[in-house]
Design an enzyme around this catalytic site. Structure first.
Site, PDB file in Angstrom:
ATOM      1  N   HIS A   1       1.257  -1.089  -0.455  1.00  0.00           N
ATOM      2  CA  HIS A   1      -0.432  -0.092   0.121  1.00  0.00           C
ATOM      3  C   HIS A   1       0.903   1.112  -0.123  1.00  0.00           C
ATOM      4  O   HIS A   1       0.957   2.044  -0.769  1.00  0.00           O
ATOM      5  CB  HIS A   1      -1.007  -0.446   1.650  1.00  0.00           C
ATOM      6  N   GLU A   2       1.481   1.244   0.571  1.00  0.00           N
ATOM      7  CA  GLU A   2       2.854   2.940   0.726  1.00  0.00           C
ATOM      8  C   GLU A   2       3.722   2.600  -0.283  1.00  0.00           C
ATOM      9  O   GLU A   2       3.850   3.373  -0.972  1.00  0.00           O
ATOM     10  CB  GLU A   2       3.292   2.553   2.127  1.00  0.00           C
TER      11      GLU A   2
HETATM   12 ZN    ZN Z   1      -3.214   5.042   1.492  1.00  0.00          ZN
END
Ligand code: ZN
Length: 505
Positions: free
Chosen positions: A265-266
């Site tokens: 995600h990051e």
């Molecule tokens: Zn996010």
């Protein structure tokens, strides 16, 4: 280049430098700073933010902007200079519209409400937080009034975060989503035994998880020469410029998803920023198009790539090598199914792809009702619980796992939540277009050739930074404004297959 535009860019460059210095201090605070540093760090950040604000909102910037507007009039809409002037004008007007006293009052209100919210959540006692939330609602109204709006107060707040989108447009999209998801959630719940995710809780060595996750995100295209990964309580991405875009992650021995999917995600956020054109550096355009568009990239990589069958065809053999103990006797297909387990749950940040948007829908509805006065703060817990029951079919046992779970309302920051859902929708809309232009996309993912998708996203989305509003970007890339249909088709297809044909109807 004219003198005015040149001078304007110099000032914008300085403001960017000050903001990036604040970002370095923030990163340090969230990763390595000792607890004793909190008070000094708050002073340093307040000073830097004030300096940046004063510099940016000066009369000089106003004058230079006016002159520069006259000079870029003949340039194409998407040229760097025309875009810098256009977007700076939007930021400048917004920043000047909020009276300094109101900005200070908001900062104070947030700082005082935060610890009260923490205590209220801990004790699961909404009445403690109630008067503070009442004030925050009132301040959100004042912000909306100061910014101005034609139809509804929420429009003013939304336009600040997701420029160009309106409350009416969002309501129509959420209505469409609700009609599609609520029955799907019911279908999935009735077939819950179809997916077994017990493998995820078997115990995975934390250091090995962090190392594996870093290896994965580098393979996806996150450039470690221009970034690094550290641990923090809440994972985040932060940028100091094109050469330094950092990500953080967290890890749990007892739940596999947290570290790997948090890292992907990051890294999605990180690859976006690493892909913004160097030509936009040290300008207000060197950033994502909006929080929603940014979230579209983190979720696209996390869910549409990271939770796909093609992804696990490529990565599962190396995962099993890294964790032979917990993965003993688990084949690739079972693991792919486990990481896609869907079930109605109380906590937004733990929700799966299918149910997540319902958590956002209810917050969007409640924020609107509070702002417009049709819902009283005192009645909020009851309204929250009733909607969780109606959308997800579950009972909320206490306010800690209900209305008090998110940090957002302890600050004066309504209209942040919709960005998460917009991200899901825009990610699916972009992915649908990518699939049309890259017919062998799943094949490339299965072979570990992630650069194919990354290059497409860089060319179409990342390099433009903040040049376009969310709707402008979607129109340019996909030929139509924001729409919910690609995402609805995606979840129906994916979860219909995972949970049996009935859910696909
Ligand atoms: Zn996010």
């Amino acid at each position: 280049m004219s003198d005015s535009l040149q001078r304007l860019k110099e000032i914008l460059g300085e403001v960017t430098d000050v903001n990036r210095a604040s970002a370095v201090l923030t990163w340090d605070q969230e990763t390595y700073m000792p607890p004793g540093g909190v008070a000094n760090r708050a002073d340093q950040l307040t000073t830097l933010r004030r300096l940046a604000h004063v510099r940016f909102t000066s009369e000089e910037v106003g004058r230079l902007l006016e002159e520069a507007e006259g000079e870029v009039g003949g340039l194409p809409f998407d040229s760097d200079d025309a875009s810098i002037v256009r977007v700076t004008r939007r930021d400048y007007d917004l920043a000047r519209k909020l009276p300094t006293e109101l900005v200070a009052e908001i900062a104070r209100a947030g700082a005082t409400a935060r610890p009260v919210w923490q205590k209220a959540r801990q004790d699961s006692d909404f009445t403690l937080f109630e008067p503070y939330l009442e004030r925050n609602v009132e301040l959100n109204r004042k912000v909306a009034d100061a910014l101005g709006y034609r139809e509804r107060p929420y429009d003013a707040l939304l336009d600040r975060t997701e420029p160009g989108l309106t409350t009416d447009q969002l309501e129509a999209i959420f209505a469409q989503l609700k009609g599609a998801i609520v029955p799907l959630v019911g279908d999935v719940a009735r077939h819950s035994e179809a997916v077994d995710d017990s493998v995820l809780y078997r115990g995975f060595d934390p250091d090995a998880q962090v190392a594996y996750a870093l290896q994965v995100v580098i393979k996806l295209g996150y450039d470690p020469e221009r970034g690094r990964q550290d641990l923090s309580t809440h994972p985040f991405t932060i940028s100091f410029g094109p050469g330094d875009v950092r990500i953080t992650t967290r890890v749990s021995r007892d739940f596999f998803n947290e570290c790997l999917f948090g890292s992907i995600h990051e890294a999605g956020h990180g690859m976006y920023n690493q892909g913004i054109g160097q030509n936009l550096d040290r300008t207000p355009l060197w950033s994502g198009a909006s929080p929603g568009v940014h979230e579209s990239q983190s979720r696209l990589w996390e869910n549409m790539v990271g939770r796909s069958a093609a992804f696990w065809r490529y990565f599962y053999p190396s995962l099993r090598n890294a964790f032979p103990g917990p993965l003993k006797g688990v084949d690739e297909e079972s693991f792919f199914r486990a990481v896609n387990k869907s079930y109605p749950s109380l906590i937004r940040v733990e929700a799966d792809e299918v149910t997540y948007n319902l958590h956002i829908l209810l917050r969007f509805e409640l924020e609107n009702e509070l702002l417009e006065g049709s819902l009283k703060v005192a009645d909020l817990p009851e309204a929250w619980n009733a909607r969780i029951k109606s959308y997800l079919g579950i009972d909320v046992p206490n306010d800690r796992e209900g209305v008090l779970q998110d940090i957002h309302w302890s600050g004066v920051s309504f209209a942040i939540f919709p960005g998460y859902t917009l991200g899901n929708l825009m990610g699916a809309q972009l992915m649908e277009k990518a699939r049309k232009e890259l017919p062998d996309l799943d094949g490339t993912i299965e072979r570990g050739e992630f650069g194919v998708l990354l290059k497409w996203l860089r060319t179409n989305v990342y390099r433009h930074g903040r040049k376009f509003t969310p709707n402008e970007l979607m129109e340019r890339v996909t030929g139509q404004p924001l729409t919910a249909e690609p995402w609805i088709a995606y979840v129906r297809q994916k979860f219909g297959a995972l949970y049996g044909a009935k859910a696909a109807s």
